[in-house]
Design a protein around this motif. Sequence first.
Motif, short mmCIF file in Angstrom:
data_model
loop_
_atom_site.label_atom_id
_atom_site.label_comp_id
_atom_site.label_asym_id
_atom_site.label_seq_id
_atom_site.Cartn_x
_atom_site.Cartn_y
_atom_site.Cartn_z
N ARG A 93 0.84 -1.21 0.10
CA ARG A 93 0.08 0.04 0.07
C ARG A 93 0.86 1.18 -0.09
NH1 ARG A 93 -3.44 -2.29 4.25
NH2 ARG A 93 -5.01 -3.50 2.92
N GLN A 94 0.17 2.21 -0.67
CA GLN A 94 0.90 3.32 -0.82
C GLN A 94 0.81 4.42 0.54
OE1 GLN A 94 2.85 4.26 -3.56
NE2 GLN A 94 3.19 6.43 -3.49
N GLU A 95 1.44 4.46 1.48
CA GLU A 95 1.38 5.42 2.63
C GLU A 95 2.34 6.41 2.58
OE1 GLU A 95 1.12 2.87 6.10
OE2 GLU A 95 -0.40 1.57 5.14
N ASP A 96 1.98 7.67 2.64
CA ASP A 96 2.64 8.83 2.81
C ASP A 96 3.77 8.74 1.48
OD1 ASP A 96 1.21 9.63 5.10
OD2 ASP A 96 2.47 8.56 6.49
N GLY A 97 3.22 8.49 0.22
CA GLY A 97 4.26 8.42 -0.66
C GLY A 97 5.13 7.37 -0.56
N VAL A 98 5.10 6.64 0.31
CA VAL A 98 6.03 5.24 0.36
C VAL A 98 5.32 3.89 0.16
CG1 VAL A 98 7.68 3.99 1.91
CG2 VAL A 98 7.68 6.59 1.94
N MET A 99 5.64 2.94 -0.59
CA MET A 99 5.11 1.80 -0.69
C MET A 99 5.33 0.97 0.46
SD MET A 99 2.80 0.35 -2.84
CE MET A 99 2.98 1.42 -4.34
N LYS A 100 4.24 0.46 1.03
CA LYS A 100 4.69 -0.53 2.30
C LYS A 100 3.98 -1.77 2.01
CE LYS A 100 5.43 3.40 5.54
NZ LYS A 100 5.32 4.17 6.71
N MET A 101 4.70 -2.77 2.69
CA MET A 101 3.86 -4.31 2.74
C MET A 101 3.11 -4.00 3.94
SD MET A 101 6.33 -6.98 1.96
CE MET A 101 7.57 -6.91 3.10
N ARG A 102 1.80 -4.60 3.94
CA ARG A 102 0.94 -4.68 4.94
C ARG A 102 0.19 -6.06 4.91
NH1 ARG A 102 3.18 -1.32 7.24
NH2 ARG A 102 2.45 0.63 7.70
N GLN A 103 -0.04 -6.69 6.03
CA GLN A 103 -0.57 -8.01 6.30
C GLN A 103 -2.11 -7.67 5.95
OE1 GLN A 103 -0.19 -9.69 9.97
NE2 GLN A 103 -1.15 -11.98 9.18
N VAL A 104 -2.69 -8.56 5.17
CA VAL A 104 -4.23 -8.49 5.07
C VAL A 104 -4.85 -9.84 5.61
CG1 VAL A 104 -4.19 -7.12 2.73
CG2 VAL A 104 -4.18 -9.57 2.44
N GLN A 129 3.35 -10.89 -20.87
CA GLN A 129 2.18 -10.92 -19.73
C GLN A 129 1.91 -9.53 -19.28
OE1 GLN A 129 3.40 -12.72 -16.03
NE2 GLN A 129 1.40 -12.99 -15.53
N PRO A 130 0.51 -9.30 -19.48
CA PRO A 130 0.39 -7.96 -18.71
C PRO A 130 0.51 -7.82 -17.35
CG PRO A 130 -1.67 -9.19 -19.17
CD PRO A 130 -0.51 -10.13 -19.70
N MET A 131 1.06 -6.69 -16.84
CA MET A 131 1.19 -6.47 -15.40
C MET A 131 0.19 -5.60 -14.99
SD MET A 131 3.73 -8.65 -14.50
CE MET A 131 4.76 -7.99 -13.28
N PRO A 132 -1.00 -5.77 -14.69
CA PRO A 132 -1.77 -4.63 -14.38
C PRO A 132 -1.31 -3.89 -13.00
CG PRO A 132 -2.81 -6.78 -13.71
CD PRO A 132 -1.49 -7.08 -14.61
N HIS A 133 -1.75 -2.59 -13.14
CA HIS A 133 -1.35 -1.60 -12.13
C HIS A 133 -2.65 -1.79 -10.96
CE1 HIS A 133 1.90 1.03 -12.37
NE2 HIS A 133 2.20 0.17 -13.32
N GLN A 134 -2.54 -2.28 -10.02
CA GLN A 134 -3.44 -2.04 -8.74
C GLN A 134 -3.12 -0.96 -7.83
OE1 GLN A 134 -3.20 -6.24 -7.51
NE2 GLN A 134 -4.48 -7.01 -9.23
N MET A 135 -1.90 -0.69 -7.97
CA MET A 135 -1.47 0.20 -6.88
C MET A 135 -1.61 1.77 -7.35
SD MET A 135 -0.77 -1.17 -4.28
CE MET A 135 -0.84 -2.91 -3.84
N PRO A 136 -2.26 2.61 -6.65
CA PRO A 136 -2.28 4.14 -7.01
C PRO A 136 -0.86 4.71 -6.82
CG PRO A 136 -3.48 3.91 -5.30
CD PRO A 136 -2.94 2.48 -5.44
N GLY A 137 -0.62 5.62 -7.36
CA GLY A 137 0.48 6.47 -7.11
C GLY A 137 1.76 6.19 -7.77
N GLY A 138 1.43 5.58 -9.01
CA GLY A 138 2.86 5.71 -9.99
C GLY A 138 3.81 4.45 -9.54
#
Length: 196
Positions: free
Chosen positions: A87-98, A166-175
Amino acid sequence: MKLFSTALVFSALLAAAPAFAQGKPAAAAAAATAGSITIAAPWSRATAPGAANGACFFVATNAGGEADRIVAASSPVAQKAELHTHRQEDGVMKMRQVEAIDVKPGEPATLRPGGLHVMLMGLKEPLKQGATFPVTLTFAKAGPVTVEVTVQEAGAMAPGGMAHGQPMPHQMPGGHAPGGHAPMGQHQPQNPPMKH
Ligand SMILES: [Cu+2]
């Protein structure tokens, strides 16, 4: 659609030869099914000696009529396995448990670097390129299914044979660019280098 046809081919192969080729370097990743769920192309990345964590990826499809979800994972190669996303948090991509990963009819769940993954925490030994290891995924409805994960080279972005086109769909906002997997030590208090 390429992923579907690949999954079908793997299902056919499994039906013809149900025994897994364990411990053998596999050029192509195996697939596994549980009920209407198919797990295709499970793969991982080689880890450096001493690396605490690894990750594994796959595509889960649901050919049935009811939504299902992955609620747990485990593997003998790691002390524990968690379901993670980025997840993008404060401009940084972080791993989060789901809590779970949804696998709905017509909506394959694609686990890939930079997105959803199964985090292998506390590796007992490094994951070596060409090796395979089992990961058991537990579905809320379909129950447990064990897949044989093939280890690709460190930094690989796709399972072998599927890297091109192979298409790599973008699921994450924020580029967040494919391949731009920022170093992530956020959930590793002991701070070893993150290699996935
Ligand atoms: Cu993770």
